[in-house]
Design a protein around this motif. Structure first.
Motif, PDB file in Angstrom:
ATOM      1  N   TRP A  30      36.243  31.352 -14.142  1.00 51.67           N
ATOM      2  CA  TRP A  30      37.281  30.716 -13.246  1.00 51.67           C
ATOM      3  C   TRP A  30      37.070  31.552 -11.650  1.00 51.67           C
ATOM      4  N   LEU A  31      37.307  32.885 -12.025  1.00 57.14           N
ATOM      5  CA  LEU A  31      37.405  33.793 -10.895  1.00 57.14           C
ATOM      6  C   LEU A  31      36.148  33.802  -9.957  1.00 57.14           C
ATOM      7  N   LEU A  32      34.948  33.784 -10.958  1.00 54.26           N
ATOM      8  CA  LEU A  32      33.433  34.317 -10.078  1.00 54.26           C
ATOM      9  C   LEU A  32      33.376  33.584  -8.932  1.00 54.26           C
ATOM     10  N   PRO A  33      33.425  32.076  -8.920  1.00 55.98           N
ATOM     11  CA  PRO A  33      32.848  31.596  -7.640  1.00 55.98           C
ATOM     12  C   PRO A  33      34.016  31.788  -6.515  1.00 55.98           C
ATOM     13  N   ARG A  34      35.098  32.511  -6.951  1.00 61.09           N
ATOM     14  CA  ARG A  34      36.065  32.455  -5.829  1.00 61.09           C
ATOM     15  C   ARG A  34      36.257  34.029  -5.385  1.00 61.09           C
ATOM     16  N   VAL A  35      35.352  34.819  -5.567  1.00 59.90           N
ATOM     17  CA  VAL A  35      35.210  36.224  -5.470  1.00 59.90           C
ATOM     18  C   VAL A  35      34.481  36.097  -4.055  1.00 59.90           C
ATOM     19  N   THR A  36      35.336  36.863  -3.029  1.00 61.65           N
ATOM     20  CA  THR A  36      34.714  37.226  -1.530  1.00 61.65           C
ATOM     21  C   THR A  36      33.706  38.087  -1.419  1.00 61.65           C
ATOM     22  N   THR A  37      32.643  37.876  -1.022  1.00 65.58           N
ATOM     23  CA  THR A  37      31.730  38.773  -0.720  1.00 65.58           C
ATOM     24  C   THR A  37      31.788  39.647   0.644  1.00 65.58           C
ATOM     25  N   ALA A  38      30.714  40.554   0.768  1.00 66.37           N
ATOM     26  CA  ALA A  38      30.816  41.344   1.934  1.00 66.37           C
ATOM     27  C   ALA A  38      30.047  40.423   3.042  1.00 66.37           C
ATOM     28  N   ALA A  39      29.593  39.452   2.691  1.00 60.75           N
ATOM     29  CA  ALA A  39      28.783  38.590   3.892  1.00 60.75           C
ATOM     30  C   ALA A  39      29.772  38.230   4.827  1.00 60.75           C
ATOM     31  N   ALA A  40      29.144  37.583   5.860  1.00 57.99           N
ATOM     32  CA  ALA A  40      30.190  36.997   7.026  1.00 57.99           C
ATOM     33  C   ALA A  40      31.395  36.297   6.478  1.00 57.99           C
ATOM     34  N   PHE A  41      32.505  36.606   6.986  1.00 56.54           N
ATOM     35  CA  PHE A  41      33.885  35.944   6.581  1.00 56.54           C
ATOM     36  C   PHE A  41      34.681  35.477   7.464  1.00 56.54           C
ATOM     37  N   THR A  42      35.246  34.092   7.286  1.00 54.36           N
ATOM     38  CA  THR A  42      36.302  33.570   8.215  1.00 54.36           C
ATOM     39  C   THR A  42      37.458  32.871   7.423  1.00 54.36           C
ATOM     40  N   ALA A  43      37.670  32.975   6.407  1.00 51.45           N
ATOM     41  CA  ALA A  43      38.248  32.147   5.310  1.00 51.45           C
ATOM     42  C   ALA A  43      39.587  32.527   5.801  1.00 51.45           C
ATOM     43  N   ASP A  44      40.718  31.736   5.213  1.00 50.06           N
ATOM     44  CA  ASP A  44      42.176  32.393   5.341  1.00 50.06           C
ATOM     45  C   ASP A  44      42.922  32.973   4.003  1.00 50.06           C
ATOM     46  N   SER A  45      41.710  33.128   2.912  1.00 45.09           N
ATOM     47  CA  SER A  45      42.179  34.024   1.822  1.00 45.09           C
ATOM     48  C   SER A  45      40.832  34.936   1.291  1.00 45.09           C
ATOM     49  N   ALA A  46      41.049  35.633   0.321  1.00 47.05           N
ATOM     50  CA  ALA A  46      40.406  36.557  -0.170  1.00 47.05           C
ATOM     51  C   ALA A  46      40.575  36.903  -1.658  1.00 47.05           C
ATOM     52  N   LEU A  47      39.730  36.814  -2.508  1.00 47.34           N
ATOM     53  CA  LEU A  47      40.023  37.279  -3.798  1.00 47.34           C
ATOM     54  C   LEU A  47      39.198  38.375  -4.358  1.00 47.34           C
ATOM     55  N   HIS A  48      39.255  39.410  -5.040  1.00 46.18           N
ATOM     56  CA  HIS A  48      38.591  40.283  -5.690  1.00 46.18           C
ATOM     57  C   HIS A  48      38.757  40.655  -7.021  1.00 46.18           C
ATOM     58  N   VAL A  49      38.059  41.071  -7.795  1.00 44.26           N
ATOM     59  CA  VAL A  49      38.427  41.269  -9.412  1.00 44.26           C
ATOM     60  C   VAL A  49      37.523  42.605  -9.819  1.00 44.26           C
ATOM     61  N   ALA A  50      38.508  43.362 -10.326  1.00 48.60           N
ATOM     62  CA  ALA A  50      38.022  44.690 -10.896  1.00 48.60           C
ATOM     63  C   ALA A  50      38.276  44.743 -12.354  1.00 48.60           C
ATOM     64  N   PHE A  51      38.019  45.706 -13.220  1.00 49.72           N
ATOM     65  CA  PHE A  51      38.120  46.169 -14.639  1.00 49.72           C
ATOM     66  C   PHE A  51      38.108  47.391 -14.720  1.00 49.72           C
ATOM     67  N   SER A  52      38.947  48.115 -15.871  1.00 50.00           N
ATOM     68  CA  SER A  52      38.927  49.160 -16.343  1.00 50.00           C
ATOM     69  C   SER A  52      38.042  49.439 -17.312  1.00 50.00           C
ATOM     70  N   ALA A  53      37.780  50.630 -17.969  1.00 46.45           N
ATOM     71  CA  ALA A  53      36.869  50.844 -18.764  1.00 46.45           C
ATOM     72  C   ALA A  53      37.349  50.063 -20.259  1.00 46.45           C
ATOM     73  N   ALA A  54      38.482  50.125 -20.485  1.00 44.08           N
ATOM     74  CA  ALA A  54      39.111  49.288 -21.548  1.00 44.08           C
ATOM     75  C   ALA A  54      38.899  47.857 -21.463  1.00 44.08           C
ATOM     76  N   GLY A  55      38.967  47.363 -19.932  1.00 40.29           N
ATOM     77  CA  GLY A  55      38.810  45.850 -19.855  1.00 40.29           C
ATOM     78  C   GLY A  55      37.419  45.542 -19.980  1.00 40.29           C
ATOM     79  N   LEU A  56      36.404  46.164 -19.921  1.00 39.30           N
ATOM     80  CA  LEU A  56      35.095  46.281 -19.876  1.00 39.30           C
ATOM     81  C   LEU A  56      34.813  46.031 -21.246  1.00 39.30           C
ATOM     82  N   ARG A  57      35.476  46.977 -21.993  1.00 40.26           N
ATOM     83  CA  ARG A  57      35.176  46.997 -23.466  1.00 40.26           C
ATOM     84  C   ARG A  57      35.645  45.529 -24.027  1.00 40.26           C
ATOM     85  N   ARG A  58      36.683  45.197 -23.645  1.00 40.86           N
ATOM     86  CA  ARG A  58      37.401  43.971 -24.255  1.00 40.86           C
ATOM     87  C   ARG A  58      36.511  42.749 -23.665  1.00 40.86           C
TER      88      ARG A  58
END
Ligand code: HEM
Length: 493
Positions: A43-71
């Motif tokens: 669900w998150l992936l298509p909503r992640v904002t990239t570093a390419a040109a940007f004009t939207a009214d919101s932005a979303l980023h997602v990150a994981f800890s090492a434990a999260g990557l393991r899970r």
């Protein structure tokens, strides 16, 4: 030669701090298992904002800890390709002492991210142009995470983005410029992309440590190949490390100390001297004007000035004390062995941080957004707000050890920084129980302020990896424990 960045594959937080998106909320979550993690990621992936040109009214980023990557199903031998600090986490053995997270900043007192609490496996950073948009996006996020079986650990709210942090000083002025990003103007001093983005040459001309997989681990060819030519699939490229720390600021204690230390002989308050001492601690006046340019009085016209060194104009710290926050956090040209030289600048540049923090705290939003310094400088108005006030400190780096941890340990919390002997950072340093000193060089005699209490305490934190879009795609389709042994480790630094 400047490396060409794949902006469409890089999360946009590396390229911008979203000054136009003044509202933000950071959600820390626990992943119960790979299926829940993959469902949330799709669900998150298509909503992640990239570093390419940007004009939207919101932005979303997602990150994981090492434990999260393991899970999410990434095997330990692949996770071992990330740096050791990332693998161990912010509260790993000895790390709390190293980072100054001791006494009242100890993880024992943290609201989230502590070893005894629910694991901080993942992080979603949401930014929006209005509170209404943020509210809608956040509600949608919460319901999608819940539907996927993800547990929210905490939702960190932030204040409407103003110019100032809660002590009342203009923040966010000095940022490193990255080669290949839009802000890198011709002729401006820009750092190699590999100082912040994994998989590109850094200041040493080397590719930073990052996890590489044998091609058999990436049968769908979702990942870019190792630019060093090993043929391995590059899980790290176009990603970076993200440090999140909840730093509570005792605004009342800060201004009370400045007031007490500058009282006139008859005991009356000296507002000018109070503000001047606070500015000495920061290295800038409340407007942001650097002391190195205007040592005796604030000058709002210089509020965004960032064009200065220290050594030639102020080698002894008479204008900007040697231990002031900004002079520690980026000593520019003042470092040995040849202060004032290009070499000295290059040494400081090995320890730059891309800061993306936002202030938080109930009840202070109006004051912060209105930039009403005078209001905040009144001591009666500066009692800490219930529930805490502070900074959700965020920084992005390619090396946790050489950048964030070095700055935090060797500069911010080092009582012997730059020839001093009992001074940790006057603004944000940790203290031993009797407090620290703060030396303000002056002629004929320097002033030594004693008994500086601790103004900033750590209340939570974790290390995350901000993956590229292709790495997120890879993680989303990962069967639990699917990847075999990693390819040889990348060149280190
Ligand atoms: C609550 C704690 C903190 C407060 C209130 C604070 C406040 C400030 C302020 C007012 C500035 C000047 C504005 C600017 O140059 O952009 C600044 C600069 C900076 N701070 Fe902090 N800070 C805090 C914690 C930290 C920590 C923990 C670090 C790093 C470990 C850090 C790193 C920096 C850096 C790198 C700069 C830019 C210095 C330069 O390039 O001249 N700060 N901070």
């Amino acid at each position: 030669m400047t490396a060409r960045l794949d902006l469409g594959n890089i999360q946009g937080l590396l390229a911008r701090g979203y000054r136009g998106l003044r509202y933000a909320r950071f959600t820390v979550f626990t992943i119960p298992g790979p299926a829940a993690g993959h469902a949330a990621l799709s669900w998150l992936l298509p909503r992640v904002t990239t570093a390419a040109a940007f004009t939207a009214d919101s932005a979303l980023h997602v990150a994981f800890s090492a434990a999260g990557l393991r899970r999410l199903g990434l095997p330990d031998d692949v996770i071992a390709g990330f740096s050791a600090e990332f693998g161990e986490g912010m509260t790993g053995p000895d790390r709390s002492r190293f980072l100054g997270d001791v006494e009242s900043s100890s993880p024992r007192f943290w609201g989230w991210g502590a070893p005894q609490g629910p694991p901080a496996d993942g992080l979603v950073l949401l930014y929006a142009a209005t509170p209404e948009i943020l509210g809608r996006r956040q509600a949608e996020l919460a319901s999608r995470l819940a539907a996927a079986g993800i547990h929210q650990v905490t939702v960190l709210d932030t204040l409407e983005l103003g110019d100032s942090e809660p002590f009342g000083f203009h923040d966010g002025i000095s940022q490193p410029v990255i080669q290949g990003m839009s802000k890198a103007r011709r002729g401006a001093r820009a750092l190699p992309a590999g100082e912040f983005v994994l998989g590109y040459p850094n200041a040493y001309g080397q590719l930073t440590d990052r996890p590489l997989l044998p091609v058999s681990g990436d049968p769908r060819h979702l990942l870019p190949r190792d630019p060093a030519g090993s043929g391995a699939a590059d899980l790290g490229r176009d990603g970076c490390y993200l440090v999140l720390r909840q730093l509570e600021q005792d605004v009342g204690a800060f201004w009370r100390y400045a007031a007490e230390a500058t009282r006139r002989p008859d005991g009356s308050d000296d507002p000018q001297a109070r503000t001047a001492l606070a500015a000495k601690m920061v290295g800038r006046w409340p407007s942001g004007a650097p002391l190195i340019k205007t040592p005796d009085a604030d000058d709002p016209r210089l509020g965004n000035d960032n064009d200065f060194g220290y050594h030639h104009t102020d080698p002894d710290g008479l204008a900007c004390p040697l231990g002031a926050h900004i002079r520690r956090m980026n000593p520019r040209d003042s470092l040995d062995p040849h202060p004032g030289s290009e070499e000295s600048l290059a040494v400081s540049d090995r320890h730059r941080l891309l800061r993306r923090g936002r202030a938080y705290g109930p009840g202070t939003a109006g004051a912060l957004a209105s930039d009403d310094h005078a209001k905040r400088l009144a001591p009666d108005d500066s009692a800490p707000a219930a529930g805490g006030t502070g900074l959700h400190f965020v920084c992005l780096v390619a090396s946790l050890a050489r950048q964030f941890e070095f700055v935090q340990h060797t500069w911010l919390n080092n009582p012997n920084f730059n020839g001093l002997y009992d001074d940790t950072d006057p603004l944000a340093g940790s203290r031993h129980p009797r407090g620290a000193t703060f030396i303000v060089p002056a002629r004929p005699v320097r002033r030594r302020y004693r008994g500086l209490p601790q103004f900033v305490r750590t209340r939570g934190g974790a290390y995350f990896f901000l993956p590229s879009i292709s790495a997120l795609r890879y993680l989303e389709q990962l069967p639990a424990g699917a990847v075999s042994a990693p390819a040889a480790a990348a060149t280190t630094r």
